[in-house]
Design an enzyme around this catalytic site. Structure first.
Site, short mmCIF file in Angstrom:
data_model
loop_
_atom_site.label_atom_id
_atom_site.label_comp_id
_atom_site.label_asym_id
_atom_site.label_seq_id
_atom_site.Cartn_x
_atom_site.Cartn_y
_atom_site.Cartn_z
CE LYS A 44 -1.76 3.23 2.73
NZ LYS A 44 -1.87 4.24 1.73
N GLY A 81 6.91 5.76 8.19
CA GLY A 81 6.03 6.92 8.22
C GLY A 81 6.16 7.65 9.53
CB SER A 82 4.00 10.19 11.04
OG SER A 82 2.77 9.48 11.05
N GLY A 121 2.76 5.17 13.20
CA GLY A 121 3.59 4.04 13.62
C GLY A 121 3.11 3.43 14.92
CD GLU A 154 13.53 1.90 9.59
OE1 GLU A 154 13.96 3.01 9.98
OE2 GLU A 154 14.15 0.85 9.72
CB CYS A 158 12.91 10.06 8.08
SG CYS A 158 13.94 9.10 6.99
CD GLU A 173 9.40 13.83 11.30
OE1 GLU A 173 8.29 13.28 11.43
OE2 GLU A 173 10.37 13.27 10.76
P1 NAD Z 1 2.25 8.93 7.45
O1 NAD Z 1 2.55 8.25 8.74
O2 NAD Z 1 1.19 9.97 7.43
O3 NAD Z 1 1.81 7.84 6.36
C1 NAD Z 1 2.62 6.75 6.02
C2 NAD Z 1 1.78 5.67 5.39
O4 NAD Z 1 0.86 5.16 6.36
C3 NAD Z 1 0.93 6.14 4.21
O5 NAD Z 1 0.92 5.14 3.23
C4 NAD Z 1 -0.44 6.31 4.85
O6 NAD Z 1 -1.49 6.22 3.91
C5 NAD Z 1 -0.44 5.12 5.81
N1 NAD Z 1 -1.43 5.20 6.90
C6 NAD Z 1 -2.04 6.31 7.41
N2 NAD Z 1 -2.90 5.95 8.40
C7 NAD Z 1 -2.82 4.60 8.53
C8 NAD Z 1 -3.45 3.65 9.38
N3 NAD Z 1 -4.35 4.01 10.30
N4 NAD Z 1 -3.14 2.35 9.23
C9 NAD Z 1 -2.23 1.96 8.32
N5 NAD Z 1 -1.60 2.81 7.48
C10 NAD Z 1 -1.89 4.12 7.58
O7 NAD Z 1 3.65 9.51 6.91
P2 NAD Z 1 3.93 10.40 5.62
O8 NAD Z 1 3.36 11.76 5.84
O9 NAD Z 1 3.55 9.66 4.38
O10 NAD Z 1 5.53 10.46 5.66
C11 NAD Z 1 6.23 11.33 6.47
C12 NAD Z 1 6.70 10.64 7.74
O11 NAD Z 1 7.46 9.49 7.41
C13 NAD Z 1 7.63 11.51 8.57
O12 NAD Z 1 7.30 11.38 9.93
C14 NAD Z 1 9.01 10.93 8.30
O13 NAD Z 1 9.95 11.17 9.30
C15 NAD Z 1 8.68 9.50 8.16
N6 NAD Z 1 9.73 8.80 7.41
C16 NAD Z 1 10.54 7.93 8.09
C17 NAD Z 1 11.57 7.27 7.43
C18 NAD Z 1 12.45 6.31 8.15
O14 NAD Z 1 13.00 5.42 7.49
N7 NAD Z 1 12.65 6.40 9.44
C19 NAD Z 1 11.77 7.50 6.06
C20 NAD Z 1 10.92 8.40 5.40
C21 NAD Z 1 9.90 9.03 6.09
#
Ligand code: NAD
Length: 499
Positions: free
Chosen positions: A175, A228-229, A233, A250, A284, A385
């Site tokens: 996804k 993601g965030s 997470g 991550e 990130c 962040e």
């Molecule tokens: P996000 O957490 O909003 O979304 C990430 C993914 O999760 C998307 O595909 C989203 O549709 C999905 N999602 C949202 N709600 C969900 C739920 N309830 N259940 C399952 N999946 C769900 O993050 P974003 O805005 O896409 O990306 C930015 C964030 O990602 C920042 O916090 C950044 O630091 C982090 N990030 C971390 C790394 C790492 O490797 N540590 C790398 C890149 C980005």
């Protein structure tokens, strides 16, 4: 005309059962629609899981080196399509071309690494405590992997997960982020073209609330790998925990760059500019805190501010542009909110702080490179962040204070120190609470063949990249082969019994 994309389930391109679609738009020019995508539901996820389940027994039986050969073919196609995909990525999420080429390259590097891993997937053997008995271990695939990715590395991050998951013998339900589905679907097409059997890799586009939650709650998905965030997470950990799934997280960062008096100032300025404003601060690992020793503060800041003023902001397709747009309006509003918070907290807004709206900028989500000085370590702009081109500068009196400030956040992803003093560098390596520490290099720039991830709330102890990602996508099988011809009892037989 924008393209109409579909889900890929069981080797077929299909619509969502919802019949609904959503758009992906260009953040540099919101009038441009990149494509429309199925707004999928949990029924679509169930279909994808069914397809992955059906494909799993055959896929896991194919020897890892042979699975690797299919992945190598996919990677070769990625090489051929690098420029085209980089351009699509710049249009879909705004990063400048140089960086989107780097993003695709990271996918290529990861693919070739996975191909090589097909002939390794090393395991360990150990002596048995009993005679005439062998003790061996093997890696097995987990089963079906649910992969959920963010938008800021639309090919690199999916590649970090898809290549190792497949190489290890898992089948996948993927996804992608709702902001970058076009890059994700084009990436999946490459695997189809490379001859991956139907059902081994499936993509379902749609929202986190619908598609993401369905993946978390599906009983047949054995491992969820998420980037993601921190907020999402922790939701993933909660739901996956309830279902006893394996889960790798991550998450975010609040990455510090320390600059000490002995540093090469120009080098430290180069690093800070690239770390804070590269990818418009939306990494990130972005440098979101500069921790500067008071003895070098004025010299460093003078040069840093001058250089930041000169950065060219614009559409990333223009090769001379250095800073592209932010991803969408919501993110722009969030950055504006943090600028207000910083001012209310008493930090000094030295540079930027505004959205750009003149001329061509009016069509997109452009924000000025922004520098806050006079930041105190406990301010929200030093703790949370922001994910935009905003850097908080904190002045310190000593290296010990720099470490205290650097470590005083809940995150622990990347970190950096600029110094020519070997002792200071070595102390930083020991004392910075982070998964990654750079010496005389910015906080960004991880390489795909080394472990990647963070400590504290940045993750849950896993590392993507290199050999460590295979821990996420495999289970260990321990095998004992007793060829003594008699009943031997571990922990009970003594060495005298064995004579
Ligand atoms: P996000 O957490 O909003 O979304 C990430 C993914 O999760 C998307 O595909 C989203 O549709 C999905 N999602 C949202 N709600 C969900 C739920 N309830 N259940 C399952 N999946 C769900 O993050 P974003 O805005 O896409 O990306 C930015 C964030 O990602 C920042 O916090 C950044 O630091 C982090 N990030 C971390 C790394 C790492 O490797 N540590 C790398 C890149 C980005």
């Amino acid at each position: 005309m924008s393209k109409e994309y579909k889900n890929y389930i069981g080797g077929k391109w299909v619509e969502s059962k919802s019949g609904k679609r959503f758009e992906s738009r260009n953040p540099a020019n919101w009038e441009e629609v990149i494509g429309t995508f199925p707004k999928s539901t949990k029924e679509d996820v169930a279909d994808a899981v069914e397809a992955a389940k059906k494909a799993f027994p055959r896929w896991k039986k194919i020897p890892a080196p042979k699975r690797g050969e299919i992945l190598r073919r996919a990677t070769e196609i990625l090489v051929e399509r690098k420029e085209e995909l980089a351009r699509l990525m710049t249009r879909e999420m705004g990063k400048v071309l140089k960086e989107t080429r780097g993003d695709v390259q990271e996918g290529i590097d990861t693919g070739f690494y996975a191909f090589g891993e097909g002939r390794r997937l090393f395991s360990q053997n150990a002596p048995s405590e009993l005679p005439d008995k062998l003790a061996l271990t093997f890696r097995l695939p987990v089963g079906i992997a649910g992969l959920i990715t963010p938008w800021n590395f639309p090919i690199a991050i999916p590649a970090w997960k898809i290549f190792p998951a497949l190489l290890a013998g898992n089948t996948v339900v993927f996804k992608p982020a709702t902001d970058t589905p076009a890059c994700a679907v084009e990436f999946v097409k490459i695997f189809e073209e490379a001859g991956l059997p139907p059902g081994v890799l499936n993509i379902v586009t749609g929202t986190g609330a619908e598609v993401g939650e369905a993946i978390l709650n599906h009983p047949d998905i054995g491992v969820v790998a998420f980037t993601g965030s921190i907020e999402i997470g922790s939701r993933i950990a909660e739901v996956a925990g309830k279902h006893l799934k394996k889960v790798s997280l991550e998450l975010g960062g609040k990455n510090p760059q320390i600059v000490m008096p002995s540093a090469d100032v120009d080098l430290a300025v180069d690093g800070a500019l690239w770390g804070a404003f590269g990818t418009t601060g939306q990494r990130c690992t972005a440098t979101s805190r500069l921790i500067i020793h008071e003895d070098i503060y004025d010299e460093f800041m003078h040069r840093f501010i001058e250089r930041a003023k000169g950065l060219k902001i614009g559409n990333g397709l223009d090769e001379s542009v250095e800073v592209g747009p932010v991803i969408n309006e919501a993110q722009l509003r969030k950055i504006e909110m943090y600028v207000r918070i910083g001012q209310e907290e008493g930090a000094h807004l030295t540079l930027g702080g505004h959205r750009l709206t003149d001329g061509e900028y009016a069509k997109g989500w452009f924000f000025e490179p922004t520098i806050f000085e006079g930041v105190k370590p406990d301010m929200r702009i030093a703790q949370e962040e922001i994910f935009g081109p905003v850097v908080s500068v904190i002045k310190v009196k000593s290296l010990d204070e720099a470490f205290e400030v650097a470590n005083g956040v809940k995150y622990g992803l990347s970190s950096s120190i600029y110094t020519r003093d070997l002792r200071e560098a070595m102390r930083a390596i020991n004392e910075l609470e982070a998964g990654i520490t750079y010496v005389n290099a910015p906080t960004i720039g991880a390489e795909c063949h080394l472990p990647f991830g963070g400590v504290k709330s940045t993750g849950n102890g896993h590392r993507e990249g290199g050999w460590t990602v295979y821990e996420i996508f495999t289970e260990w099988k321990t095998v004992y082969i007793d060829f003594s011809g008699k009943l031997q009892k571990a922990q009970i037989d003594t060495w005298e019994d064995m004579e």
